[in-house]
Write a protein that holds these residues in place. Structure first.
Motif, PDB file in Angstrom:
ATOM      1  N   ASP A 153       0.846  -1.194   0.000  1.00 61.26           N
ATOM      2  CA  ASP A 153       0.000   0.000   0.000  1.00 61.26           C
ATOM      3  C   ASP A 153       0.879   1.242   0.000  1.00 61.26           C
ATOM      4  OD1 ASP A 153      -2.177  -1.647   0.145  1.00 61.26           O
ATOM      5  OD2 ASP A 153      -2.819  -1.020   2.160  1.00 61.26           O
ATOM      6  N   ARG A 154       0.463   2.248  -0.741  1.00 67.66           N
ATOM      7  CA  ARG A 154       1.174   3.516  -0.752  1.00 67.66           C
ATOM      8  C   ARG A 154       0.742   4.367   0.446  1.00 67.66           C
ATOM      9  NH1 ARG A 154       3.393   0.560  -3.844  1.00 67.66           N
ATOM     10  NH2 ARG A 154       3.905   1.016  -6.021  1.00 67.66           N
ATOM     11  N   VAL A 155       1.702   5.127   0.969  1.00 73.06           N
ATOM     12  CA  VAL A 155       1.467   5.985   2.125  1.00 73.06           C
ATOM     13  C   VAL A 155       1.329   7.425   1.653  1.00 73.06           C
ATOM     14  CG1 VAL A 155       2.372   6.770   4.346  1.00 73.06           C
ATOM     15  CG2 VAL A 155       2.791   4.414   3.586  1.00 73.06           C
ATOM     16  N   ALA A 206      -9.157   4.450   1.332  1.00 76.73           N
ATOM     17  CA  ALA A 206      -8.030   4.140   2.198  1.00 76.73           C
ATOM     18  C   ALA A 206      -8.212   2.811   2.913  1.00 76.73           C
ATOM     19  CB  ALA A 206      -7.830   5.255   3.222  1.00 76.73           C
ATOM     20  N   THR A 207      -7.096   2.147   3.161  1.00 74.27           N
ATOM     21  CA  THR A 207      -7.114   0.915   3.941  1.00 74.27           C
ATOM     22  C   THR A 207      -6.820   1.176   5.410  1.00 74.27           C
ATOM     23  OG1 THR A 207      -4.798   0.576   3.297  1.00 74.27           O
ATOM     24  CG2 THR A 207      -6.491  -0.594   2.025  1.00 74.27           C
ATOM     25  N   ALA A 208      -6.116   2.261   5.723  1.00 75.22           N
ATOM     26  CA  ALA A 208      -5.781   2.598   7.101  1.00 75.22           C
ATOM     27  C   ALA A 208      -5.540   4.104   7.173  1.00 75.22           C
ATOM     28  CB  ALA A 208      -4.542   1.841   7.567  1.00 75.22           C
ATOM     29  N   CYS A 267      -2.436  10.859   7.818  1.00 72.00           N
ATOM     30  CA  CYS A 267      -1.543   9.929   7.130  1.00 72.00           C
ATOM     31  C   CYS A 267      -2.371   8.688   6.832  1.00 72.00           C
ATOM     32  CB  CYS A 267      -0.345   9.601   8.008  1.00 72.00           C
ATOM     33  SG  CYS A 267       0.786   8.368   7.312  1.00 72.00           S
ATOM     34  N   PHE A 268      -2.412   8.286   5.558  1.00 70.25           N
ATOM     35  CA  PHE A 268      -3.299   7.188   5.187  1.00 70.25           C
ATOM     36  C   PHE A 268      -2.658   6.334   4.108  1.00 70.25           C
ATOM     37  CE2 PHE A 268      -4.398  10.936   2.727  1.00 70.25           C
ATOM     38  CZ  PHE A 268      -4.604  10.482   1.431  1.00 70.25           C
ATOM     39  N   THR A 269      -3.173   5.115   3.952  1.00 71.57           N
ATOM     40  CA  THR A 269      -2.626   4.174   2.979  1.00 71.57           C
ATOM     41  C   THR A 269      -3.693   3.789   1.958  1.00 71.57           C
ATOM     42  OG1 THR A 269      -3.160   2.316   4.442  1.00 71.57           O
ATOM     43  CG2 THR A 269      -0.953   3.242   4.601  1.00 71.57           C
ATOM     44  N   VAL A 270      -3.244   3.584   0.729  1.00 67.90           N
ATOM     45  CA  VAL A 270      -4.140   3.244  -0.376  1.00 67.90           C
ATOM     46  C   VAL A 270      -3.488   2.148  -1.212  1.00 67.90           C
ATOM     47  CG1 VAL A 270      -5.326   4.127  -2.448  1.00 67.90           C
ATOM     48  CG2 VAL A 270      -5.029   5.608  -0.449  1.00 67.90           C
ATOM     49  N   PRO A 271      -4.220   1.094  -1.576  1.00 69.66           N
ATOM     50  CA  PRO A 271      -3.644   0.062  -2.456  1.00 69.66           C
ATOM     51  C   PRO A 271      -3.310   0.651  -3.819  1.00 69.66           C
ATOM     52  CG  PRO A 271      -5.693  -0.695  -1.425  1.00 69.66           C
ATOM     53  CD  PRO A 271      -5.588   0.772  -1.158  1.00 69.66           C
TER      54      PRO A 271
END
Length: 322
Positions: A153-155, A206-208, A267-271
């Motif tokens: 996942d990209r940050v 977002a995943t997180a 701050c978040f993560t995306v596939p």
């Protein structure tokens, strides 16, 4: 406090927030009566700000009122939740009506801009400290968590981290800059902007997610650990404001972006497969976010430049130190 506490509540706190139809009983009774929307989960967060620990003595009262609500709203933003109600516990050395008026003005302006009702609280005498409990809601099983990220996942981060740390340094007379840069950086510390609209939208991509309050590198590492991953952040990709670069130089600005606190960005993560859809529907030039790294399988956090792991000096402007 004396009986004037009740006059204080009536004059300054009873209407210091939005008027909401889901508040059946608010300020003035033993407890509030609130109505949650059907199909929603209740989201709750609480934070305390103490003079000399979280803000310098003599800080503008309007800023203190704004900040104590903003830090809580940022926690809800990180969950993708919508705020609704707040409770305030105010400990104050003495009743100073001018101070209270300015404080509630700062609080009320931010509360009304996000449709937050003040529904209760407490006042007492003692060293200056403020506690807010924020309550909101999110559709069932849709809340963003820290634990949903996966390796690859990209940050991403919103805004320009590091500004608030420099603003605090200016408040503490540890840093000087041009008058325009100083005004901007001070405002970023004194009046942070919780990213509620962005957090609400990110639930679809977002995943997180985590809010950046203790420094970007540390908070990204918390998200990674919760997700069972490590994280790599790319030093040269860190977004920094022109004003911060003017104040401290480009390299130090990026050091502050990594280690400075009090930004209340997301701050978040995306596939990778979702990034094009994210950028199409939430254009980064409008929503103010950028990609700064990747979650990885190896544990721990690293910072790289040109593909190489780098070390960087601690700037010294990250958190309030009395």
């Amino acid at each position: 406090m004396s009986l004037s506490e009740f006059a204080l509540i009536d004059r300054y706190f009873r209407k210091a927030g939005a008027m909401r139809a889901d508040v059946h009983l608010g300020v003035g009774d033993d407890a509030a009566l609130l109505q949650s929307p059907p199909g929603a989960q209740l989201v709750a967060a609480i934070d305390t700000l103490v003079e000399g620990v979280h803000f310098p003595p003599g800080s503008p009262p309007a800023s203190i009122g704004h900040r104590v609500l903003a830090v809580n709203l940022s926690d809800l933003a990180a969950m993708g939740a919508r705020p609704a109600w707040a409770l305030l516990a105010l400990t104050i050395p003495k009743i100073d009506e001018r101070w209270v008026e300015e404080f509630t003005g700062g609080f009320a302006a931010l509360a009304r801009s996000h449709d937050v009702a003040l529904v209760g609280g407490n006042t007492t005498s003692g060293p200056l400290s403020l506690t807010i409990q924020i309550l909101g809601h999110v559709a069932k099983s849709t809340a963003l968590l820290r634990s949903g990220g996966r390796a690859g996942d990209r940050v991403f981060v919103s805004g320009t981290p590091g500004d608030a740390a420099a603003g605090l340094a200016i408040e503490q007379a540890k840093l000087t800059a041009s008058s325009e840069a100083e005004r901007y950086l001070r405002k970023r510390f004194l009046y942070p902007s919780p990213r509620l609209a962005l957090g609400d939208c990110l639930r679809s991509y977002a995943t997180a997610c985590i809010d950046v309050s203790d420094g970007l590198l540390g908070d990204a590492a918390k998200l990674a650990r919760a997700s069972g991953c490590g994280v790599e952040l790319v030093f040269d990709d860190l977004p920094v404001s022109e004003e911060l670069v003017i104040a401290v130089g480009e390299r130090r600005a990026r050091e502050l972006a990594l280690t400075g606190g009090e930004d209340y960005e997301l701050c978040f993560t995306v596939p990778p497969a979702e990034i094009d859809r994210l950028r199409h529907n939430l254009p980064p030039e409008r929503w103010g976010y950028c990609c700064i790294g990747t979650l990885r399988e190896a544990p721990g956090s690293v910072v790289t430049s040109g593909g190489n792991v780098i070390e960087f000096s601690h700037s010294g402007y990250d958190h309030f130190a009395p």
